[in-house]
Design a protein around this motif. Structure first.
Motif, PDB file in Angstrom:
ATOM      1  N   LEU A  36      -8.257 -26.154  19.661  1.00  0.00           N
ATOM      2  CA  LEU A  36      -7.696 -25.204  20.594  1.00  0.00           C
ATOM      3  C   LEU A  36      -6.539 -24.143  19.971  1.00  0.00           C
ATOM      4  N   ARG A  37      -5.939 -24.730  19.301  1.00  0.00           N
ATOM      5  CA  ARG A  37      -4.695 -23.878  18.533  1.00  0.00           C
ATOM      6  C   ARG A  37      -5.571 -22.941  17.548  1.00  0.00           C
ATOM      7  N   ALA A  75       3.040 -27.690  24.390  1.00  0.00           N
ATOM      8  CA  ALA A  75       2.769 -28.143  25.910  1.00  0.00           C
ATOM      9  C   ALA A  75       1.583 -27.367  26.713  1.00  0.00           C
ATOM     10  N   THR A  76       1.316 -26.201  26.425  1.00  0.00           N
ATOM     11  CA  THR A  76       0.243 -25.114  26.980  1.00  0.00           C
ATOM     12  C   THR A  76      -1.239 -25.877  26.415  1.00  0.00           C
ATOM     13  N   GLU A 123      -1.656 -29.250  28.316  1.00  0.00           N
ATOM     14  CA  GLU A 123      -1.875 -28.829  29.815  1.00  0.00           C
ATOM     15  C   GLU A 123      -3.357 -28.531  29.634  1.00  0.00           C
ATOM     16  N   SER A 124      -3.897 -27.733  29.066  1.00  0.00           N
ATOM     17  CA  SER A 124      -5.329 -27.635  29.101  1.00  0.00           C
ATOM     18  C   SER A 124      -6.156 -28.649  28.933  1.00  0.00           C
ATOM     19  N   LEU A 125      -5.876 -29.438  28.022  1.00  0.00           N
ATOM     20  CA  LEU A 125      -6.604 -30.767  27.775  1.00  0.00           C
ATOM     21  C   LEU A 125      -6.489 -31.674  28.744  1.00  0.00           C
ATOM     22  N   SER A 147      -6.496 -35.989  27.705  1.00  0.00           N
ATOM     23  CA  SER A 147      -5.215 -36.173  27.136  1.00  0.00           C
ATOM     24  C   SER A 147      -5.188 -37.209  26.207  1.00  0.00           C
ATOM     25  N   GLU A 148      -6.219 -38.010  26.287  1.00  0.00           N
ATOM     26  CA  GLU A 148      -6.146 -39.192  25.118  1.00  0.00           C
ATOM     27  C   GLU A 148      -6.867 -38.908  24.004  1.00  0.00           C
ATOM     28  N   SER A 149      -7.489 -37.765  23.982  1.00  0.00           N
ATOM     29  CA  SER A 149      -8.409 -37.428  22.907  1.00  0.00           C
ATOM     30  C   SER A 149      -7.840 -36.041  21.778  1.00  0.00           C
TER      31      SER A 149
END
Length: 248
Positions: free
Chosen positions: A99-100, A109-110, A113-115, A121-123
């Protein structure tokens, strides 16, 4: 064009009588459509009819023709994201690093939030090889969301997924669209997928593609599931119009 409050005024995307040839092979021969702010639009057509070409032209990945009569393509926002058929994740980068890679200036944090929105969130520290196909495709969608786009272009991103995973992703994406107000242009050869998700469907002919007809989707949200009887009944009506010459 933006209004005084920063929102988009008028259509996000306007395509008028678009014509495009690959060498001497005609691909698009008169395609028109619009996408309004907050609207989900689907383009349905047979395999090989030029749906991917249309998206790539809109995204600027293919050059627009300059010859007279080639049509008009107007995109009224620079904030566009693209969800490809394949997840195209970088295998040696973790989920959050993928993502980055496309949003290098986004806050952590962004990214999280997308995940979270895609139930990943766990991955965030996992690598693509450790994820299922459905999870990789959800990362693909999260990667599009992280840039906070006005318009997401989606190129048959669910064609390789089983029906249960596809239904879950479509449902989640519809919820996110309501929450965040982005628009989508979603191309597919699956009428059922389009009926689950779209406010309006543009039907294309086989190549060289032209508009065949346009269908506004009035199915209530409660019935927008892949195997809902109301949706299946609407699918049957449209298929009759699609395949039977006397029904057009």
């Amino acid at each position: 064009m933006e209004g005084a409050g920063g929102g988009i005024v008028g259509a996000l995307l306007i395509v008028q009588n678009l014509r495009w040839h690959f060498a001497k092979l005609p691909v698009l021969e008169g395609v028109s459509l619009e996408v309004q702010p907050g609207q989900n639009v689907a383009v349905v057509g047979p395999s090989g009819c030029g749906k991917t070409t249309l998206l790539r032209l809109i995204a600027g990945l293919l050059p627009m023709p300059t010859n007279p009569g080639s049509g008009v393509l107007t995109v009224n926002t620079p904030r566009i994201a693209f969800v490809f058929q394949e997840d195209r994740l970088i295998p040696w980068k973790s989920v959050v690093q993928n993502l980055r890679f496309v949003a290098s200036d986004a806050h952590q944090a962004t990214l999280r939030e997308s995940l979270k929105l895609m139930e990943l969130s766990e991955s965030l520290d996992a690598y693509p090889a450790q994820l299922s196909g459905g999870m990789r495709q959800r990362v693909n969608v999260a990667r599009a969301l992280v840039s906070n786009p006005d318009l997401i272009l989606m190129d048959e991103p669910f064609q390789s997924l089983d029906e249960t995973i596809k239904a879950n992703i479509l449902s989640r994406l519809a919820q996110l669209q309501k929450q965040h107000g982005f628009s989508t242009l979603f191309v597919t050869h699956s009428l059922r997928e389009a009926l689950c998700f779209a406010h309006r469907i543009y039907f294309l002919t086989p190549r060289p593609s032209k508009n065949r007809f346009v269908q506004d989707v009035q199915i209530p949200p409660v019935h927008r599931h892949l195997f809902d009887p109301v949706l299946l009944q609407e699918e049957g009506k449209i298929l009759q119009r699609w395949f039977l010459p006397t029904a057009n």
